[in-house]
Scaffold this motif. Sequence first.
Motif, short mmCIF file in Angstrom:
data_model
loop_
_atom_site.label_atom_id
_atom_site.label_comp_id
_atom_site.label_asym_id
_atom_site.label_seq_id
_atom_site.Cartn_x
_atom_site.Cartn_y
_atom_site.Cartn_z
N ASP A 12 -20.57 16.38 13.01
CA ASP A 12 -20.58 15.22 13.90
C ASP A 12 -20.40 15.56 15.38
O ASP A 12 -20.63 14.72 16.23
CB ASP A 12 -19.48 14.24 13.48
CG ASP A 12 -19.63 13.78 12.05
OD1 ASP A 12 -20.77 13.73 11.54
OD2 ASP A 12 -18.60 13.47 11.43
N GLY A 13 -19.92 16.77 15.67
CA GLY A 13 -19.68 17.16 17.05
C GLY A 13 -18.19 17.19 17.38
O GLY A 13 -17.38 16.49 16.76
N TYR A 14 -17.87 17.98 18.34
CA TYR A 14 -16.49 18.20 18.78
C TYR A 14 -15.86 16.90 19.29
O TYR A 14 -14.72 16.58 18.96
CB TYR A 14 -16.49 19.27 19.86
CG TYR A 14 -15.15 19.70 20.40
CD1 TYR A 14 -14.25 20.39 19.62
CD2 TYR A 14 -14.82 19.45 21.73
CE1 TYR A 14 -13.03 20.82 20.13
CE2 TYR A 14 -13.61 19.87 22.25
CZ TYR A 14 -12.72 20.55 21.45
OH TYR A 14 -11.53 20.98 21.97
N ARG A 44 -7.78 20.27 18.25
CA ARG A 44 -8.94 20.76 19.00
C ARG A 44 -8.70 22.15 19.57
O ARG A 44 -9.61 22.98 19.61
CB ARG A 44 -9.31 19.78 20.10
CG ARG A 44 -9.96 18.53 19.55
CD ARG A 44 -10.44 17.62 20.62
NE ARG A 44 -11.21 16.55 20.01
CZ ARG A 44 -11.59 15.48 20.64
NH1 ARG A 44 -11.29 15.32 21.92
NH2 ARG A 44 -12.29 14.55 20.02
N ALA A 45 -7.47 22.41 19.99
CA ALA A 45 -7.14 23.75 20.48
C ALA A 45 -7.31 24.78 19.37
O ALA A 45 -7.86 25.87 19.60
CB ALA A 45 -5.70 23.78 21.02
N LEU A 46 -6.87 24.45 18.17
CA LEU A 46 -7.02 25.37 17.04
C LEU A 46 -8.49 25.63 16.73
O LEU A 46 -8.89 26.76 16.42
CB LEU A 46 -6.32 24.80 15.80
CG LEU A 46 -4.79 24.75 15.85
CD1 LEU A 46 -4.23 23.97 14.67
CD2 LEU A 46 -4.20 26.15 15.90
N ILE A 47 -9.31 24.60 16.84
CA ILE A 47 -10.75 24.76 16.60
C ILE A 47 -11.36 25.67 17.66
O ILE A 47 -12.15 26.57 17.34
CB ILE A 47 -11.45 23.39 16.56
CG1 ILE A 47 -11.04 22.68 15.27
CG2 ILE A 47 -12.96 23.52 16.67
CD1 ILE A 47 -11.44 21.24 15.20
N GLN A 48 -10.99 25.49 18.92
CA GLN A 48 -11.49 26.36 19.98
C GLN A 48 -11.10 27.81 19.73
O GLN A 48 -11.93 28.71 19.87
CB GLN A 48 -10.93 25.93 21.34
CG GLN A 48 -11.58 24.74 21.95
CD GLN A 48 -11.03 24.47 23.34
OE1 GLN A 48 -9.82 24.53 23.57
NE2 GLN A 48 -11.93 24.18 24.28
N THR A 85 -26.15 29.16 15.00
CA THR A 85 -25.53 28.95 13.69
C THR A 85 -24.42 27.90 13.75
O THR A 85 -24.25 27.12 12.82
CB THR A 85 -24.96 30.28 13.16
OG1 THR A 85 -26.01 31.25 13.13
CG2 THR A 85 -24.36 30.13 11.79
N HIS A 86 -23.67 27.89 14.85
CA HIS A 86 -22.52 26.99 15.00
C HIS A 86 -22.61 26.24 16.34
O HIS A 86 -21.75 26.40 17.20
CB HIS A 86 -21.21 27.78 14.98
CG HIS A 86 -21.04 28.66 13.78
ND1 HIS A 86 -20.74 28.17 12.53
CD2 HIS A 86 -21.13 30.00 13.64
CE1 HIS A 86 -20.65 29.17 11.68
NE2 HIS A 86 -20.89 30.29 12.32
N PRO A 87 -23.63 25.41 16.54
CA PRO A 87 -23.83 24.80 17.86
C PRO A 87 -22.65 23.94 18.32
O PRO A 87 -22.31 23.95 19.51
CB PRO A 87 -25.10 23.97 17.69
CG PRO A 87 -25.31 23.81 16.24
CD PRO A 87 -24.66 24.99 15.58
N GLN A 88 -22.04 23.22 17.42
CA GLN A 88 -20.94 22.35 17.83
C GLN A 88 -19.67 23.15 18.13
O GLN A 88 -18.93 22.82 19.05
CB GLN A 88 -20.66 21.29 16.75
CG GLN A 88 -21.83 20.37 16.50
CD GLN A 88 -22.23 19.55 17.72
OE1 GLN A 88 -21.45 19.34 18.65
NE2 GLN A 88 -23.46 19.08 17.73
N ARG A 89 -19.42 24.19 17.37
CA ARG A 89 -18.26 25.04 17.67
C ARG A 89 -18.50 25.83 18.95
O ARG A 89 -17.57 26.07 19.72
CB ARG A 89 -17.95 25.98 16.51
CG ARG A 89 -17.30 25.22 15.35
CD ARG A 89 -16.77 26.16 14.33
NE ARG A 89 -17.47 25.94 13.08
CZ ARG A 89 -17.28 26.65 11.99
NH1 ARG A 89 -16.42 27.64 11.98
NH2 ARG A 89 -17.95 26.38 10.90
#
Length: 184
Positions: A12-14, A44-48, A85-89
Amino acid sequence: MLQAAEVLVDRDGYDALTMTSLAAELEARVSSLYNHVANLEDLRALIQVRAMRLLGDHVRGAAMGHAGVGGLRALSHALRAFARTHPQRYAALTRPPIDREAFYAAALDAIEALAIMGRSAGLSDERLLQNAMALFACLHGFVSLEVAGYFGDLSGTNADLDLDEVYEHVIDGAVTAASLDASH
């Protein structure tokens, strides 16, 4: 929980990530998520940080066995492959870091690989940061447009348009500029 959040980001996007959407994905109560993270910014910090670590793994792997300009080219292709491969990340990790300390610690593999390739291409330590930032800015510009779908209609209307070839030109320009700087 973090893997489920990454699935949501990928799908869904960040910016669409919320504690409510994550709770729904996990079939849990929103309040139970706060046993794992303090708030959405924490998540969100963990995802980054995880995205940067993953990019660092890809870049470090691409650097193995390469040196000089060929190494910079390998890193450039690894960056593009990761973003595709991971455009949203990728979009998440190119935002200002929420937890700067953890983010930059996670970035060490990517930074070290770029520094090693830059030095082996003749870049001086005094200009390494400037050249690395310029190289990334060039590559990021193309990659961001590509993963956002900007070039989608262009390649459909022009049979001669080869995005791989265009990216090679971007790499050539960025690497040549860095190499010219190294010779001065």
